[in-house]
Write a protein that holds these residues in place. Structure first.
Motif, PDB file in Angstrom:
ATOM      1  N   GLN A 224      42.968  21.360  54.499  1.00  0.00           N
ATOM      2  CA  GLN A 224      41.916  21.454  55.816  1.00  0.00           C
ATOM      3  C   GLN A 224      41.374  22.776  56.831  1.00  0.00           C
ATOM      4  O   GLN A 224      42.466  23.505  56.803  1.00  0.00           O
ATOM      5  N   THR A 225      40.781  23.320  55.972  1.00  0.00           N
ATOM      6  CA  THR A 225      40.037  24.655  56.861  1.00  0.00           C
ATOM      7  C   THR A 225      38.844  24.972  57.580  1.00  0.00           C
ATOM      8  O   THR A 225      37.969  23.869  58.220  1.00  0.00           O
ATOM      9  N   ASN A 226      38.203  25.581  59.004  1.00  0.00           N
ATOM     10  CA  ASN A 226      37.271  25.460  59.775  1.00  0.00           C
ATOM     11  C   ASN A 226      35.688  25.485  58.734  1.00  0.00           C
ATOM     12  O   ASN A 226      34.956  25.113  58.849  1.00  0.00           O
ATOM     13  N   GLU A 227      35.940  25.880  57.402  1.00  0.00           N
ATOM     14  CA  GLU A 227      34.819  25.883  56.794  1.00  0.00           C
ATOM     15  C   GLU A 227      35.115  24.785  55.200  1.00  0.00           C
ATOM     16  O   GLU A 227      33.915  24.171  55.199  1.00  0.00           O
ATOM     17  N   GLY A 228      35.918  24.116  55.510  1.00  0.00           N
ATOM     18  CA  GLY A 228      36.249  22.719  54.793  1.00  0.00           C
ATOM     19  C   GLY A 228      37.106  22.434  54.631  1.00  0.00           C
ATOM     20  O   GLY A 228      38.136  23.262  54.428  1.00  0.00           O
ATOM     21  N   ILE A 229      37.535  21.957  53.527  1.00  0.00           N
ATOM     22  CA  ILE A 229      38.550  21.209  52.340  1.00  0.00           C
ATOM     23  C   ILE A 229      38.302  22.433  51.346  1.00  0.00           C
ATOM     24  O   ILE A 229      37.209  22.704  50.690  1.00  0.00           O
ATOM     25  N   VAL A 230      39.596  23.119  51.490  1.00  0.00           N
ATOM     26  CA  VAL A 230      39.890  23.854  50.276  1.00  0.00           C
ATOM     27  C   VAL A 230      40.798  23.185  49.393  1.00  0.00           C
ATOM     28  O   VAL A 230      42.053  22.734  49.752  1.00  0.00           O
ATOM     29  N   SER A 231      40.661  23.156  48.334  1.00  0.00           N
ATOM     30  CA  SER A 231      41.565  22.659  47.103  1.00  0.00           C
ATOM     31  C   SER A 231      41.533  23.478  45.789  1.00  0.00           C
ATOM     32  O   SER A 231      40.891  24.619  45.392  1.00  0.00           O
ATOM     33  N   THR A 232      43.056  23.661  45.516  1.00  0.00           N
ATOM     34  CA  THR A 232      43.719  24.559  44.330  1.00  0.00           C
ATOM     35  C   THR A 232      43.500  23.417  43.217  1.00  0.00           C
ATOM     36  O   THR A 232      43.058  23.390  42.017  1.00  0.00           O
ATOM     37  N   THR A 233      42.701  22.197  43.324  1.00  0.00           N
ATOM     38  CA  THR A 233      42.637  21.118  41.719  1.00  0.00           C
ATOM     39  C   THR A 233      40.807  21.189  42.082  1.00  0.00           C
ATOM     40  O   THR A 233      40.240  21.940  42.717  1.00  0.00           O
ATOM     41  N   GLY A 234      40.758  20.708  40.625  1.00  0.00           N
ATOM     42  CA  GLY A 234      38.721  20.424  40.011  1.00  0.00           C
ATOM     43  C   GLY A 234      38.758  21.801  39.976  1.00  0.00           C
ATOM     44  O   GLY A 234      36.988  22.427  40.057  1.00  0.00           O
ATOM     45  N   THR A 235      39.081  23.885  40.056  1.00  0.00           N
ATOM     46  CA  THR A 235      38.785  24.868  40.183  1.00  0.00           C
ATOM     47  C   THR A 235      37.907  25.087  39.150  1.00  0.00           C
ATOM     48  O   THR A 235      38.142  24.212  37.395  1.00  0.00           O
ATOM     49  N   THR A 236      37.525  25.813  38.871  1.00  0.00           N
ATOM     50  CA  THR A 236      36.252  26.304  37.944  1.00  0.00           C
ATOM     51  C   THR A 236      36.729  27.035  36.630  1.00  0.00           C
ATOM     52  O   THR A 236      36.865  28.401  36.555  1.00  0.00           O
ATOM     53  N   GLY A 237      38.531  26.404  35.983  1.00  0.00           N
ATOM     54  CA  GLY A 237      38.508  27.213  35.181  1.00  0.00           C
ATOM     55  C   GLY A 237      39.664  28.022  35.285  1.00  0.00           C
ATOM     56  O   GLY A 237      40.377  28.931  33.727  1.00  0.00           O
ATOM     57  N   GLY A 238      39.872  28.577  36.177  1.00  0.00           N
ATOM     58  CA  GLY A 238      40.948  29.665  37.145  1.00  0.00           C
ATOM     59  C   GLY A 238      40.310  31.293  36.821  1.00  0.00           C
ATOM     60  O   GLY A 238      39.421  31.164  35.512  1.00  0.00           O
ATOM     61  N   ILE A 239      41.297  32.355  36.310  1.00  0.00           N
ATOM     62  CA  ILE A 239      41.039  33.453  36.098  1.00  0.00           C
ATOM     63  C   ILE A 239      41.596  33.145  34.003  1.00  0.00           C
ATOM     64  O   ILE A 239      41.210  33.003  33.567  1.00  0.00           O
ATOM     65  N   ASP A 240      39.717  33.754  33.825  1.00  0.00           N
ATOM     66  CA  ASP A 240      39.612  33.845  32.234  1.00  0.00           C
ATOM     67  C   ASP A 240      39.927  35.311  31.849  1.00  0.00           C
ATOM     68  O   ASP A 240      40.563  34.882  30.981  1.00  0.00           O
ATOM     69  N   THR A 241      39.713  36.701  32.656  1.00  0.00           N
ATOM     70  CA  THR A 241      40.358  37.426  31.959  1.00  0.00           C
ATOM     71  C   THR A 241      40.446  38.587  33.223  1.00  0.00           C
ATOM     72  O   THR A 241      40.253  38.696  33.743  1.00  0.00           O
ATOM     73  N   VAL A 242      41.421  39.618  32.392  1.00  0.00           N
ATOM     74  CA  VAL A 242      42.151  40.468  33.880  1.00  0.00           C
ATOM     75  C   VAL A 242      41.987  42.124  33.360  1.00  0.00           C
ATOM     76  O   VAL A 242      41.827  41.769  32.107  1.00  0.00           O
ATOM     77  N   THR A 243      40.937  42.682  33.725  1.00  0.00           N
ATOM     78  CA  THR A 243      40.806  43.556  33.376  1.00  0.00           C
ATOM     79  C   THR A 243      41.950  44.989  34.338  1.00  0.00           C
ATOM     80  O   THR A 243      41.726  44.339  35.333  1.00  0.00           O
ATOM     81  N   VAL A 244      42.152  45.627  32.767  1.00  0.00           N
ATOM     82  CA  VAL A 244      43.378  46.512  33.947  1.00  0.00           C
ATOM     83  C   VAL A 244      42.026  48.368  33.242  1.00  0.00           C
ATOM     84  O   VAL A 244      42.640  48.349  32.420  1.00  0.00           O
ATOM     85  N   LYS A 245      42.635  48.726  35.027  1.00  0.00           N
ATOM     86  CA  LYS A 245      42.134  50.641  34.637  1.00  0.00           C
ATOM     87  C   LYS A 245      44.027  51.376  34.512  1.00  0.00           C
ATOM     88  O   LYS A 245      44.024  50.932  35.942  1.00  0.00           O
ATOM     89  N   GLY A 246      43.683  52.511  34.012  1.00  0.00           N
ATOM     90  CA  GLY A 246      44.916  52.837  34.233  1.00  0.00           C
ATOM     91  C   GLY A 246      44.824  54.339  33.721  1.00  0.00           C
ATOM     92  O   GLY A 246      43.524  54.771  33.617  1.00  0.00           O
ATOM     93  N   LYS A 247      46.126  55.580  34.061  1.00  0.00           N
ATOM     94  CA  LYS A 247      45.789  56.479  33.920  1.00  0.00           C
ATOM     95  C   LYS A 247      47.029  57.361  32.787  1.00  0.00           C
ATOM     96  O   LYS A 247      48.114  56.547  33.024  1.00  0.00           O
ATOM     97  N   GLY A 248      46.912  58.050  31.810  1.00  0.00           N
ATOM     98  CA  GLY A 248      47.397  58.583  31.145  1.00  0.00           C
ATOM     99  C   GLY A 248      48.191  58.447  29.289  1.00  0.00           C
ATOM    100  O   GLY A 248      47.967  56.609  29.891  1.00  0.00           O
ATOM    101  N   PHE A 249      49.077  58.143  29.060  1.00  0.00           N
ATOM    102  CA  PHE A 249      49.889  58.175  27.902  1.00  0.00           C
ATOM    103  C   PHE A 249      51.259  57.824  27.701  1.00  0.00           C
ATOM    104  O   PHE A 249      51.234  59.607  27.634  1.00  0.00           O
ATOM    105  N   GLY A 250      51.914  57.151  27.492  1.00  0.00           N
ATOM    106  CA  GLY A 250      53.143  57.674  27.831  1.00  0.00           C
ATOM    107  C   GLY A 250      54.016  56.854  28.646  1.00  0.00           C
ATOM    108  O   GLY A 250      53.271  56.626  29.729  1.00  0.00           O
ATOM    109  N   HIS A 251      55.520  57.607  28.713  1.00  0.00           N
ATOM    110  CA  HIS A 251      56.310  57.654  29.957  1.00  0.00           C
ATOM    111  C   HIS A 251      56.287  57.659  30.927  1.00  0.00           C
ATOM    112  O   HIS A 251      56.555  57.426  31.939  1.00  0.00           O
ATOM    113  N   ARG A 252      55.543  59.428  30.564  1.00  0.00           N
ATOM    114  CA  ARG A 252      55.136  60.330  32.182  1.00  0.00           C
ATOM    115  C   ARG A 252      56.256  61.005  32.392  1.00  0.00           C
ATOM    116  O   ARG A 252      56.191  61.458  33.620  1.00  0.00           O
ATOM    117  N   ILE A 253      57.338  61.255  32.179  1.00  0.00           N
ATOM    118  CA  ILE A 253      58.776  61.614  32.653  1.00  0.00           C
ATOM    119  C   ILE A 253      59.011  63.006  31.718  1.00  0.00           C
ATOM    120  O   ILE A 253      58.587  63.026  30.384  1.00  0.00           O
TER     121      ILE A 253
END
Length: 510
Positions: free
Chosen positions: A448-477
């Motif tokens: 129960q929150t001020n905006e109503g009930i928040v639930s982790t059940t019945g969520t809309t599919g969860g995370i589908d894709t993670v986007t990774v943004k990076g720099k460099g190529f290799g161990h960088r040592i």
């Protein structure tokens, strides 16, 4: 009458042979020998340029292998077999092929044969030879029967005639080479030995010639000569710091032998002969990689090792490369699999721990509707946490992520006695209910929150894709190859480049 004529000819030929008993060829030796695996298969072969000395590593007997005819190797009943031109031999410990240099002709026997006093079979036998043995070529003669015979002198000075049917004439080369089934030619000598159930070809050669087959594959031959020199000194230092048999891949250094050599990279090797990177008089294992992304890494932070002064993070903002910024999409299925979750679990959140001074990732936490798991490790581990649709790992451990969380749980956390916890991370937490204290079994809760009930059940599919943004190529040592290019283009000398990437070092003769 005919036999007398042949005998006379034989005497002349043999008298010439006896005056030339010392072989002019030289067997290559290497003061700074490098050993590198260049092929490994159930059956393999070498096609040689020039005659090679062939050593049975079990019996220590010495033979010869012919050029321009494949020498085939395989495992038979736990031994290495060699086959060429109809002749075969076996060795429990394998074989060594020693490179010979010179320009003389030799006769190599393709089967067991008797050396005769004259050029017909009815002459007395001077000496018997085995297949793969050889002798110096003196002369060739066709007898009255139309048979071709060779006049020979062996390494012990014995002279005789052998029928051409059981021998071949070949030459020692001024540039001996061996070609593997991939079509790549390599300088130097070879060992062919057992490796588990396969046969391994190990190239043995001088350090400087090895580097000539490395530098054009670790840098671009068109790059500035100072960048190529820096690459050469770093590669030489790395090589000398390694023991045992090297890999011909990026596990050590990319090596493609004589086939890949270029004039510009050979010049860089020759210009820096014997020069290495040292720290306090000791050889530095000079790590290098493609691109830093703008800053190099501290070795202690990304490899979980002690921090050493020559591998500290340094500015590399001068670097311009194809890897300044990169983006890749990671399917949720790959994340669930990597963390050991069921494919039916709902991915609710992914968190990064950035333990590196520049923001390098040192831990990743994945949260599902069933549990929360964290993977920690060095930069190799962190690059393999996220695998793309082709199961390729990330280019470096310097990255951020973004994704859309399931509706209803974004930015919601619960106050506990030891701090706040995201709603999606309550698995195992104890809560007070109307019927007493209960433990949340799998993170499925309604709050129960001020905006109503928040639930982790019945969520809309969860995370589908993670986007990774990076720099460099290799161990960088250590040294960035693209950074070295940028500095060379800006007028830096190779030694200045090296001293920037390997702090507190000197460039000296090994």
């Amino acid at each position: 009458m005919f036999k007398q004529i042949i005998s006379g000819l034989s005497v002349v030929a043999l008298s010439l042979a006896v005056s030339n008993t010392a072989f002019a060829y030289k067997q290559e030796s290497y003061s700074k020998q490098v050993r590198v695996e260049v092929h490994n298969a159930s059956s393999t072969s070498l096609n040689l340029t020039g005659i090679y000395k062939l050593e049975n590593l079990t019996t220590k007997e010495m033979f010869f292998a012919l050029p321009n005819t494949p020498v085939t190797f395989s495992q038979v009943n736990g031994e290495v077999s060699i086959y060429q031109s109809g002749a075969s031999m076996f060795s429990a410990n394998g074989f060594a092929l020693h490179a010979l240099t010179g320009n003389e002709k030799m006769v190599v026997f393709t089967s067991d044969v008797d050396g005769k006093k004259g050029a017909t079979a009815d002459y007395e036998t001077v000496k018997s030879y085995k297949a793969f043995q050889g002798a110096n070529f003196v002369n060739e003669f066709t007898n009255a029967n139309g048979e071709v015979w060779y006049s020979i002198t062996d390494e012990q000075g014995a002279s005789s005639w052998v029928p051409a049917t059981y021998a071949k004439i070949a030459e020692v080369s001024s540039l001996p080479l061996g070609k593997t089934p991939t079509g790549t030619q390599f300088r130097g000598s070879f060992n062919v030995v057992k490796s588990g159930s396969t046969v391994q070809i190990v190239n043995r050669l001088d350090l400087e010639n090895y580097l000539k087959g490395v530098i054009p594959n670790e840098s671009y031959a068109s790059w500035h000569q100072e960048a190529l020199k820096a690459q050469t000194v770093a590669a030489r230092s790395y090589t000398l710091s390694k023991a045992g048999i090297l890999s011909s891949t990026t596990k050590d250094q990319m090596y493609k032998g004589y086939t890949s050599e270029q004039k510009s990279t050979n010049s860089a090797v020759d210009a820096t002969k014997d020069l290495v990177v040292k720290s306090n008089g000791k050889l530095v294992q000079a790590y290098y990689y493609a691109a830093s992304g703008g800053k190099t890494a501290n070795i202690g932070e990304v490899w979980d090792t002690a921090q050493v002064p020559q591998f500290v993070s340094v500015d590399d903002s001068i670097e311009k490369s194809p890897y300044d910024n990169w983006t890749v999409s990671i399917p949720k299925a790959n994340i669930l699999k990597k963390f050991g979750f069921s494919s039916t679990d709902v991915l609710l959140d992914v968190k990064l721990t950035k333990g590196g001074s520049n923001g390098e990732v040192t831990a990743v936490t994945a949260i599902t509707n069933s549990a929360e798991k964290t993977i920690t490790g060095n930069e190799t581990v962190m690059r393999n946490v996220f695998l793309d649709a082709n199961n390729a790992s990330l280019k470096s451990s310097w990255y951020d992520i973004s994704f859309t969380k399931p509706s209803g749980i974004t930015e919601v956390s619960v106050q506990q006695t030891n701090g706040t916890t995201d709603i999606s991370s309550l698995t195992g937490a104890s809560v007070q209910t109307a019927t007493g204290v209960e433990t949340i079994p799998n993170g499925n809760v309604n709050i129960q929150t001020n905006e109503g009930i928040v639930s982790t059940t019945g969520t809309t599919g969860g995370i589908d894709t993670v986007t990774v943004k990076g720099k460099g190529f290799g161990h960088r040592i250590g040294m960035s190859q693209w950074g070295a290019k940028a500095r060379a283009d800006a007028g830096w000398t190779y030694d200045r480049i090296l001293k920037h990437y390997y702090q507190g070092t000197t460039i000296e003769k090994y």
